[in-house]
Scaffold this motif. Structure first.
Motif, short mmCIF file in Angstrom:
data_model
loop_
_atom_site.label_atom_id
_atom_site.label_comp_id
_atom_site.label_asym_id
_atom_site.label_seq_id
_atom_site.Cartn_x
_atom_site.Cartn_y
_atom_site.Cartn_z
N LYS A 1 -17.51 -4.23 33.10
CA LYS A 1 -16.46 -3.50 31.97
C LYS A 1 -14.94 -4.28 31.88
N GLY A 2 -14.69 -4.60 30.53
CA GLY A 2 -13.63 -5.41 30.56
C GLY A 2 -13.95 -6.79 29.95
N GLY A 3 -15.21 -7.28 30.64
CA GLY A 3 -15.67 -8.58 30.22
C GLY A 3 -14.80 -9.67 30.76
N MET A 4 -14.79 -10.60 30.18
CA MET A 4 -14.10 -11.91 30.82
C MET A 4 -12.55 -11.44 30.76
N THR A 5 -11.98 -10.89 29.79
CA THR A 5 -10.70 -10.47 29.89
C THR A 5 -10.27 -9.84 31.32
N GLN A 6 -11.20 -8.90 31.95
CA GLN A 6 -10.95 -8.18 32.96
C GLN A 6 -11.13 -9.25 34.32
N ILE A 7 -12.14 -9.94 34.03
CA ILE A 7 -12.25 -11.15 35.08
C ILE A 7 -11.26 -11.88 35.23
N ALA A 8 -10.66 -12.54 34.14
CA ALA A 8 -9.61 -13.37 34.10
C ALA A 8 -8.26 -12.66 34.67
N LYS A 9 -8.13 -11.43 34.48
CA LYS A 9 -7.09 -10.69 35.01
C LYS A 9 -6.97 -10.70 36.62
N GLU A 10 -8.32 -10.49 36.93
CA GLU A 10 -8.53 -10.09 38.44
C GLU A 10 -8.63 -11.54 39.46
N THR A 11 -9.00 -12.81 38.37
CA THR A 11 -9.18 -13.96 39.20
C THR A 11 -7.74 -14.78 38.88
N GLY A 12 -6.95 -14.35 37.78
CA GLY A 12 -5.87 -15.17 37.73
C GLY A 12 -6.18 -16.68 36.90
N LEU A 13 -7.48 -16.57 36.47
CA LEU A 13 -7.88 -17.64 35.59
C LEU A 13 -7.70 -17.63 34.36
N ALA A 14 -7.89 -18.39 33.31
CA ALA A 14 -7.62 -18.39 31.90
C ALA A 14 -8.99 -18.17 31.31
N ARG A 15 -9.03 -17.13 30.32
CA ARG A 15 -10.28 -16.62 29.89
C ARG A 15 -11.18 -17.75 29.30
N GLU A 16 -10.43 -18.41 28.41
CA GLU A 16 -11.09 -19.51 27.73
C GLU A 16 -11.73 -20.39 28.81
N SER A 17 -11.17 -20.77 29.94
CA SER A 17 -11.50 -21.71 30.83
C SER A 17 -12.88 -21.06 31.40
N LEU A 18 -12.78 -19.59 31.74
CA LEU A 18 -13.88 -18.92 32.33
C LEU A 18 -15.06 -18.94 31.42
N TYR A 19 -14.83 -18.80 30.03
CA TYR A 19 -16.04 -18.92 29.15
C TYR A 19 -16.86 -20.30 29.12
N ARG A 20 -15.84 -21.41 28.98
CA ARG A 20 -16.30 -22.74 29.35
C ARG A 20 -17.02 -22.93 30.57
N ALA A 21 -16.59 -22.55 31.62
CA ALA A 21 -17.17 -22.65 33.12
C ALA A 21 -18.37 -21.98 33.33
N LEU A 22 -18.53 -20.94 32.64
CA LEU A 22 -19.70 -20.02 32.98
C LEU A 22 -20.45 -20.18 31.54
N GLY A 23 -20.49 -20.86 30.72
CA GLY A 23 -21.25 -20.87 29.66
C GLY A 23 -22.21 -22.11 29.74
N LYS A 24 -23.00 -22.28 28.80
CA LYS A 24 -24.00 -23.61 28.81
C LYS A 24 -23.36 -24.74 29.10
N ASP A 25 -23.81 -25.27 29.81
CA ASP A 25 -23.41 -26.80 30.41
C ASP A 25 -22.11 -26.55 31.27
N GLY A 26 -21.98 -25.09 31.74
CA GLY A 26 -20.72 -25.06 32.40
C GLY A 26 -20.88 -25.95 33.79
N ASN A 27 -19.89 -26.34 34.45
CA ASN A 27 -19.73 -26.99 35.77
C ASN A 27 -18.50 -26.35 36.60
N PRO A 28 -18.38 -25.25 36.83
CA PRO A 28 -17.19 -24.68 37.65
C PRO A 28 -17.30 -25.28 38.83
N GLU A 29 -16.02 -25.42 39.35
CA GLU A 29 -15.53 -25.65 40.69
C GLU A 29 -15.80 -24.66 41.69
#
Length: 292
Positions: free
Chosen positions: A235-263
């Motif tokens: 609920k709230g999608g990546m926007t809510q995840i960004a708020k709870e983690t303190g990470l940028a939403r655009e960075s989350l999309y890249r990290a958790l998207g196709k070919d993503g390589n998150p730390e």
């Protein structure tokens, strides 16, 4: 006092009378204004407020310096994600303005997908938006997602495709209109259209099970993909995840998207925000005994 996000198409260099009237209403009511720094409608809107000596204006820009700030108003510099270019570079400021504003007023040339996309961003946030179609001299008011869906269904296929390509998955979600017969199609063509039965979307439990299965497989890309699906389903999608983690939403999309390589730290923050736990278990091979 409210904050109004004003935007528009680059091809509009002169404001029509309807636009000027609404801008004057904003001035009379003393609303705060957030506006972009682009040429075209942004610059024309700035010129109108400059001529009116209106001070309650903030100019948003992507990067270090605004391209236009005619009234030398306060500026808000937005730092786009690294390696982002073109439309997505400048869209970073639009997303911030949509978040800051209470209402939106978009001055549209009837073609620009970026202007319409700002309406979608406002609607997603539960805010009212007015889209002034300059060629048709007709304003459209959006208060609900249903009104957006009705508008989208009337748009051309090319415009819908451009909107889908430019929007993030969280912005677009499932607002694609159902297939409808074109007015020029024959009745026979309509009768031959086959529809498939609606499928039930996977539940959060199903998606969590997919994450577990992907993790057990040992395939990093499968795990990241499954984690991304679960994050977008929250609920709230990546926007809510960004708020709870303190990470940028655009960075989350890249990290958790196709070919993503998150730390690893990003993965752990997302897992925590999703209410999951990561547990390590000893793998015991056949014929091996372990004493504890």
């Amino acid at each position: 006092m409210n904050t109004v996000f004003i935007g528009g198409s680059r091809h509009i260099s002169r404001l029509p009378a309807q636009a000027k009237e609404r801008l004057n209403n904003i001035i009379e009511n003393g609303h705060e204004v957030v506006v972009g720094d682009a040429n075209g409608a942004d610059k024309a809107v700035q010129k109108h407020f400059l001529d009116a000596a209106y001070e309650k204006v903030t100019v948003f820009c992507s990067g270090d310096k605004p391209r236009n700030n005619l009234g030398e108003w306060r500026t808000q510099n937005i730092t786009p994600p690294k390696h982002v270019k073109g439309f997505q570079f400048y869209a970073a400021k639009d997303r911030e303005m949509a978040r800051e504003a209470d209402f939106g007023f978009m001055i549209w040339d009837g073609k620009s997908p970026g202007t319409v996309l700002n309406v979608l961003r406002l609607i997603r946030a539960g805010k009212k938006a007015v889209l002034l179609n300059v060629p048709e001299e007709s304003p459209v008011t959006f208060k609900t997602r249903e009104q957006w869906s009705e508008f989208l269904a009337r748009c051309s296929a090319d415009l819908r495709e451009n909107l889908r390509d430019r929007a993030t998955p969280d912005e677009w979600e499932a607002d694609e209109p159902s297939a409808q017969a074109d007015l020029l199609e024959t009745s026979r063509g309509v009768q031959n259209v086959k529809t498939s039965p609606a499928t039930q979307p996977p539940s959060a439990a199903d998606l969590a099970a997919n994450v577990n299965a992907a993790l057990a497989s040992g395939d990093p890309s499968s795990f990241i993909d499954a984690l991304g699906h679960l994050a977008r389903a929250k609920k709230g999608g990546m926007t809510q995840i960004a708020k709870e983690t303190g990470l940028a939403r655009e960075s989350l999309y890249r990290a958790l998207g196709k070919d993503g390589n998150p730390e690893l730290v990003t993965i752990l923050k997302v897992i925590s925000a999703l209410g999951l736990t990561l547990e390590a278990k000893m793998q015991v091979k056949a014929g091996t005994s372990i004493s504890l």
